[in-house]
Write an enzyme that holds these catalytic residues in place. Sequence first.
Site, short mmCIF file in Angstrom:
data_model
loop_
_atom_site.label_atom_id
_atom_site.label_comp_id
_atom_site.label_asym_id
_atom_site.label_seq_id
_atom_site.Cartn_x
_atom_site.Cartn_y
_atom_site.Cartn_z
N ASP A 13 3.18 -12.04 38.53
CA ASP A 13 2.76 -13.30 39.16
C ASP A 13 2.68 -14.46 38.18
OD1 ASP A 13 2.52 -11.92 41.54
OD2 ASP A 13 0.42 -11.41 41.16
N LYS A 16 7.53 -16.51 38.03
CA LYS A 16 8.97 -16.24 37.83
C LYS A 16 9.80 -16.87 38.95
CE LYS A 16 7.98 -11.87 37.89
NZ LYS A 16 6.50 -11.91 37.90
N LYS A 18 9.30 -19.56 40.75
CA LYS A 18 9.51 -21.01 40.55
C LYS A 18 10.59 -21.25 39.49
CE LYS A 18 7.92 -25.17 38.53
NZ LYS A 18 7.00 -26.25 38.33
N ALA A 39 7.20 -7.08 44.80
CA ALA A 39 7.26 -8.42 44.23
C ALA A 39 6.95 -9.47 45.29
CB ALA A 39 8.65 -8.68 43.66
N GLY A 40 6.36 -10.56 44.87
CA GLY A 40 6.14 -11.70 45.75
C GLY A 40 6.41 -12.93 44.92
N HIS A 41 7.57 -13.52 45.10
CA HIS A 41 7.98 -14.67 44.28
C HIS A 41 7.93 -15.94 45.12
CE1 HIS A 41 10.29 -11.82 41.36
NE2 HIS A 41 9.00 -11.56 41.45
N THR A 42 7.05 -16.84 44.72
CA THR A 42 6.82 -18.05 45.51
C THR A 42 7.67 -19.22 45.02
OG1 THR A 42 4.53 -17.28 45.60
CG2 THR A 42 4.96 -19.51 46.44
N GLN A 224 7.53 -8.13 38.65
CA GLN A 224 6.34 -7.63 37.96
C GLN A 224 6.25 -8.25 36.55
OE1 GLN A 224 8.33 -4.84 39.71
NE2 GLN A 224 7.22 -5.86 41.33
N LYS A 331 1.54 -23.14 35.09
CA LYS A 331 0.21 -23.46 35.63
C LYS A 331 -0.73 -24.11 34.62
CE LYS A 331 -0.85 -20.97 39.36
NZ LYS A 331 -1.05 -19.93 40.38
N ASP A 333 -1.56 -27.07 34.61
CA ASP A 333 -2.42 -27.99 35.37
C ASP A 333 -3.70 -27.34 35.85
OD1 ASP A 333 -0.33 -26.61 36.95
OD2 ASP A 333 -1.46 -27.38 38.66
P1 GDP Z 1 5.87 -14.62 40.51
O1 GDP Z 1 5.56 -13.34 41.18
O2 GDP Z 1 5.96 -14.49 39.03
O3 GDP Z 1 7.06 -15.34 41.08
O4 GDP Z 1 4.61 -15.58 40.79
P2 GDP Z 1 3.86 -15.78 42.21
O5 GDP Z 1 4.72 -16.55 43.12
O6 GDP Z 1 3.34 -14.47 42.70
O7 GDP Z 1 2.58 -16.59 41.76
C1 GDP Z 1 2.67 -17.83 41.15
C2 GDP Z 1 1.91 -18.88 42.01
O8 GDP Z 1 1.68 -20.04 41.25
C3 GDP Z 1 2.69 -19.34 43.21
O9 GDP Z 1 1.79 -19.62 44.25
C4 GDP Z 1 3.37 -20.62 42.73
O10 GDP Z 1 3.64 -21.53 43.78
C5 GDP Z 1 2.30 -21.17 41.84
N1 GDP Z 1 2.78 -21.97 40.70
C6 GDP Z 1 3.87 -21.77 39.92
N2 GDP Z 1 3.89 -22.65 38.90
C7 GDP Z 1 2.79 -23.43 39.04
C8 GDP Z 1 2.22 -24.50 38.28
O11 GDP Z 1 2.74 -24.90 37.24
N3 GDP Z 1 1.05 -25.02 38.73
C9 GDP Z 1 0.43 -24.59 39.85
N4 GDP Z 1 -0.71 -25.15 40.20
N5 GDP Z 1 0.93 -23.59 40.59
C10 GDP Z 1 2.08 -23.00 40.18
P1 IMO Z 2 5.63 -9.97 41.00
O1 IMO Z 2 7.11 -9.72 40.90
C1 IMO Z 2 1.59 -8.54 40.30
C2 IMO Z 2 0.89 -4.24 40.73
C3 IMO Z 2 0.04 -3.77 41.89
C4 IMO Z 2 -0.58 -2.53 41.27
C5 IMO Z 2 0.55 -1.97 40.43
C6 IMO Z 2 1.35 -0.86 41.10
O2 IMO Z 2 5.24 -10.79 42.17
O3 IMO Z 2 5.10 -10.47 39.70
P2 IMO Z 2 3.17 -0.84 43.05
O4 IMO Z 2 3.08 -1.28 44.47
O5 IMO Z 2 4.22 -1.53 42.25
O6 IMO Z 2 3.26 0.66 42.91
O7 IMO Z 2 1.74 -1.25 42.40
O8 IMO Z 2 1.41 -3.06 40.15
N1 IMO Z 2 2.06 -5.08 41.12
C7 IMO Z 2 2.11 -6.40 40.89
N2 IMO Z 2 1.20 -7.26 40.41
N3 IMO Z 2 2.81 -8.97 40.61
C8 IMO Z 2 3.76 -8.13 41.08
O9 IMO Z 2 5.03 -8.50 41.29
C9 IMO Z 2 3.42 -6.77 41.28
N4 IMO Z 2 4.08 -5.69 41.73
C10 IMO Z 2 3.24 -4.66 41.60
O10 IMO Z 2 -0.92 -4.72 42.25
O11 IMO Z 2 -1.62 -2.90 40.41
MG MG Z 3 4.17 -12.52 42.53
#
Ligand code: GDP
Ligand code: IMO
Ligand code: MG
Length: 434
Positions: A13, A16, A18, A39-42, A224, A331, A333
Amino acid sequence: MPGLGVVGIQWGDEGKGKIIDMLSRYADVVVRFQGGANAGHTIVAEGKKVILHLVPSGALHEKKYCIIGNGVVLDPEVLKREIEELKSLGFLKDDRRLMVSGLAHLIMPYHKKLDVLKESKGSKKIGTTGRGIGPAYEDKMGRMGIRVVDLLDKKVFKERVKENLELKNFLIKRYYKEEPFKIREIIKAYDVYRKFLKRYAKDTSAFLHRCIEKDMDILFEGAQGTYLDIDHGTYPYVTSSNTVSGNIASGAGVPPSSINYILGVCKAYTTRVGEGPFPTELFDDTGKRIREIGGEFGATTGRPRRCGWFDAVIAKRAIRLNGVNGLAIMKLDVLDGFEKIMVCTKYRMRGRIIDEPPMGIEEYRECVPVYEEMEGWRSSIRGIKSFEELPVNAKNYLRRLEELLQTKIDIISTGPERENTILINLYFRERRSA
Ligand code: GDP
Ligand code: IMO
Ligand code: MG
């Protein structure tokens, strides 16, 4: 020299999604090489917020190839839904540019069930996403897995499901005392996925080789983070794949020599979802404040993320493990308005000062961070696009991180939108103008 790898150097999280979305503008192909719908990529673009679990984060740009590599464990139900959602938002108009490796392993309904059941029994809860990731990779390594190419052959698929169900149903019925799966129902559901996946299933390794020959620009999208890596993470509180850059080659089906630059993505602080050690975790109001300002709630499960200060001990090791050439600090900010900002430079463990994380999980739990205190900044940096415009204390913080990590910062993120970015070095852009 076409390949840029983007990997998380904390616990996932990092932002990545973005970064990949932003860099996709300069690339031709985006490839996922490991993990699955955990994964959850926003991405926040064109006023829309999109969370991608399986489709590579280049999908919001037209004319980019998006590849789901052989190293991914693929849940066809999630992929189908995600493609439909993207189309309804006006993206992925030409979906022939989306390809799925025939060698990718499938997530089956029993994987998801076993993932949840395993978590509910016993005391060693990992806090998984419940997406069936662990059980699917277990089957892959145990040579019982079912691949996309196996699904495409009706007869092979049925045989493989039958073999698997004998064992899985035994476990589900006898050990977990739950309802077993019916082969008929699985076959019926996956008949739909066969028709759906036929269009996307390709020899993606051969495709990528042609791209390399043509000197196209390829982005490899990590999922991850380094400390969730099955070998290098805080085992057993990890995911079930190698998340480090070393796995790009095998998970995408390209030679290591095609990866020329590694961008390490990290937040200006640290977060973690799920169980496991996290030395800089804050249990006080400061932790709460970071969570609230940063919107630190899981993009896949909605769980609150644990928050803490930047940990240079893990970041430094991750930089070495991944061969990080440059950093994206995300992040920044979120730290606006904090009077003091702490950076963990070492750990104190059982009376000793250490600068590498310990190998044993019990020792890891006992690590206490040694902090360096930095002055915060009072003004908002949200949306700032140039380094010069940053307040002096924000500049000092970033310079100190570069010094501690001995790695240059390429990108600074000052908000969730594509445009809220300070670009210092851009590998693809520089390559193209060279
Ligand atoms: P990922 O899994 O690595 O793609 O990250 P996630 O999407 O799970 O989590 C990152 C969160 O931070 C998302 O809600 C993004 O929209 C948000 N985000 C990314 N860059 C920034 C930033 O520079 N500032 C703020 N405030 N939010 C950000
Ligand atoms: P992105 O790509 C953050 C964490 C889970 C748990 C552990 C094992 O969005 O960064 P799993 O379901 O993979 O067997 O869970 O890994 N986890 C993550 N934490 N970001 C992720 O992906 C994750 N994918 C798995 O919360 O602790
Ligand atoms: Mg994520």
